[in-house]
Scaffold this active site. Sequence first.
Site, short mmCIF file in Angstrom:
data_model
loop_
_atom_site.label_atom_id
_atom_site.label_comp_id
_atom_site.label_asym_id
_atom_site.label_seq_id
_atom_site.Cartn_x
_atom_site.Cartn_y
_atom_site.Cartn_z
N LYS A 1 0.84 -1.22 0.00
CA LYS A 1 0.00 0.00 0.00
C LYS A 1 0.87 1.26 0.00
O LYS A 1 0.62 2.19 -0.75
CB LYS A 1 -0.89 0.06 1.25
CG LYS A 1 -1.84 -1.09 1.42
CD LYS A 1 -2.79 -0.84 2.60
CE LYS A 1 -2.09 -0.71 3.95
NZ LYS A 1 -1.37 -1.93 4.39
N ARG B 1 -10.41 -0.56 7.80
CA ARG B 1 -9.96 -1.95 7.90
C ARG B 1 -11.10 -2.89 8.30
O ARG B 1 -10.88 -4.09 8.40
CB ARG B 1 -8.89 -2.10 8.97
CG ARG B 1 -7.47 -1.64 8.65
CD ARG B 1 -6.74 -2.55 7.70
NE ARG B 1 -5.39 -2.92 8.08
CZ ARG B 1 -4.30 -2.17 7.94
NH1 ARG B 1 -4.38 -0.97 7.45
NH2 ARG B 1 -3.12 -2.64 8.30
N ARG C 1 11.74 -5.61 5.33
CA ARG C 1 11.26 -4.23 5.21
C ARG C 1 11.79 -3.32 6.31
O ARG C 1 11.82 -3.69 7.48
CB ARG C 1 9.73 -4.24 5.25
CG ARG C 1 9.13 -2.85 5.30
CD ARG C 1 7.72 -2.85 4.89
NE ARG C 1 6.83 -3.52 5.84
CZ ARG C 1 5.52 -3.59 5.66
NH1 ARG C 1 4.98 -3.07 4.59
NH2 ARG C 1 4.78 -4.21 6.56
N ARG D 1 9.95 -2.60 11.57
CA ARG D 1 8.70 -2.51 12.33
C ARG D 1 8.56 -3.68 13.31
O ARG D 1 8.82 -4.82 12.95
CB ARG D 1 7.51 -2.52 11.36
CG ARG D 1 7.40 -1.23 10.61
CD ARG D 1 6.36 -1.29 9.51
NE ARG D 1 5.13 -1.98 9.87
CZ ARG D 1 4.04 -1.97 9.11
NH1 ARG D 1 4.04 -1.31 7.97
NH2 ARG D 1 2.98 -2.64 9.47
N ARG E 1 -1.98 -10.57 11.65
CA ARG E 1 -2.47 -9.55 10.72
C ARG E 1 -3.26 -10.19 9.60
O ARG E 1 -4.28 -9.67 9.15
CB ARG E 1 -1.30 -8.73 10.17
CG ARG E 1 -0.80 -7.70 11.16
CD ARG E 1 0.65 -7.35 10.96
NE ARG E 1 0.93 -6.64 9.74
CZ ARG E 1 2.16 -6.42 9.27
NH1 ARG E 1 3.20 -6.88 9.94
NH2 ARG E 1 2.34 -5.75 8.16
#
Length: 205
Positions: free
Chosen positions: A4, A77, A116, A149, A160
Site C-alpha cells: 500500500k 480496515r 522491510r 517494524r 495480521r
Amino acid sequence: GAGKGTQSGRIRGFYDIATISSGDVLRRNIAEQTAAGLKAKEAVARGELVSDAIIVELIRNELTTVSANWMLDGFPRNLVQAQALDHMLAETDQPLNSVINLAVPEDVILQRIVERYVHVPSGRVYNLTYNPPKVPGRDDVTGEPLEHRPDDNPESFKRRLDQYHELTEPLLEYYGKRGILSSFAGATSDIIFPQIKAFLDERFE
Ligand code: AMP
C-alpha cells in the site's frame, strides 16, 4: 505488506494527491508518545487492529488537514470503520469515488515484510532486495535512521493475516456492491503499479 505504502508513493509521483496512511499516522503517534499512540502501541506490535474509536478519531483529524485530492491508505480496515468514514464524508458531501484492492500472494508478503525497513517520520519504505536505502540503515532524503517494524515478524504477520480475512476482506463486498471497487493482482509492486496507473489515467482523465 501488500505494498500500500509503495503504491501510494508512486501514485503521488504522478498525480497531485495527498495520502493519509493509517499505519503511518499510528507509528508517528507511537513515536511521539501521544495519548492515542500509547493506547495503540501494543495492538500494533502484536499485529492486531487498533480500536475503532482511536483510529476513527485520528483519521477524522487528518481529513481536516487535506483539501482537494486525497487517498486513504490502510483505512478503513473493517465494516465499522467503513461506516464511520461514510458518515464523515457525508458531512462534507464528498463520497468515495474509488477503492483499490491489492491482491498479492501471502507467501510473497511474508518474505517481503521480513526485509522491510521504514523511516517513521515520513513513512518512506525500503526493502533490502528491491529498494535498498543508498546508505545502509539510513533514509535517502533525511539521512535519519531506519527502523524495522515491531509487527514485521512471522508471528504478528500471521495475526495480521487472520484479522485481514475476518475483518477487512468483507469490505470487498461492501465496496464491490457499490460499484467503486477495483482489484489489481501481482507478486511485485512493479507488476501492479502500471495497472493502477492505467486505471487512474482513464478514471480521472
Ligand atoms: P499498516 O502499516 O497499514 O500495515 O498498519 C500497521 C498496523 O497498524 C496494523 O497491523 C494495525 O495494528 C494498525 N492499523 C493500521 N490501520 C488500521 C486501521 N484502519 N484500523 C485498526 N488498526 C490499524
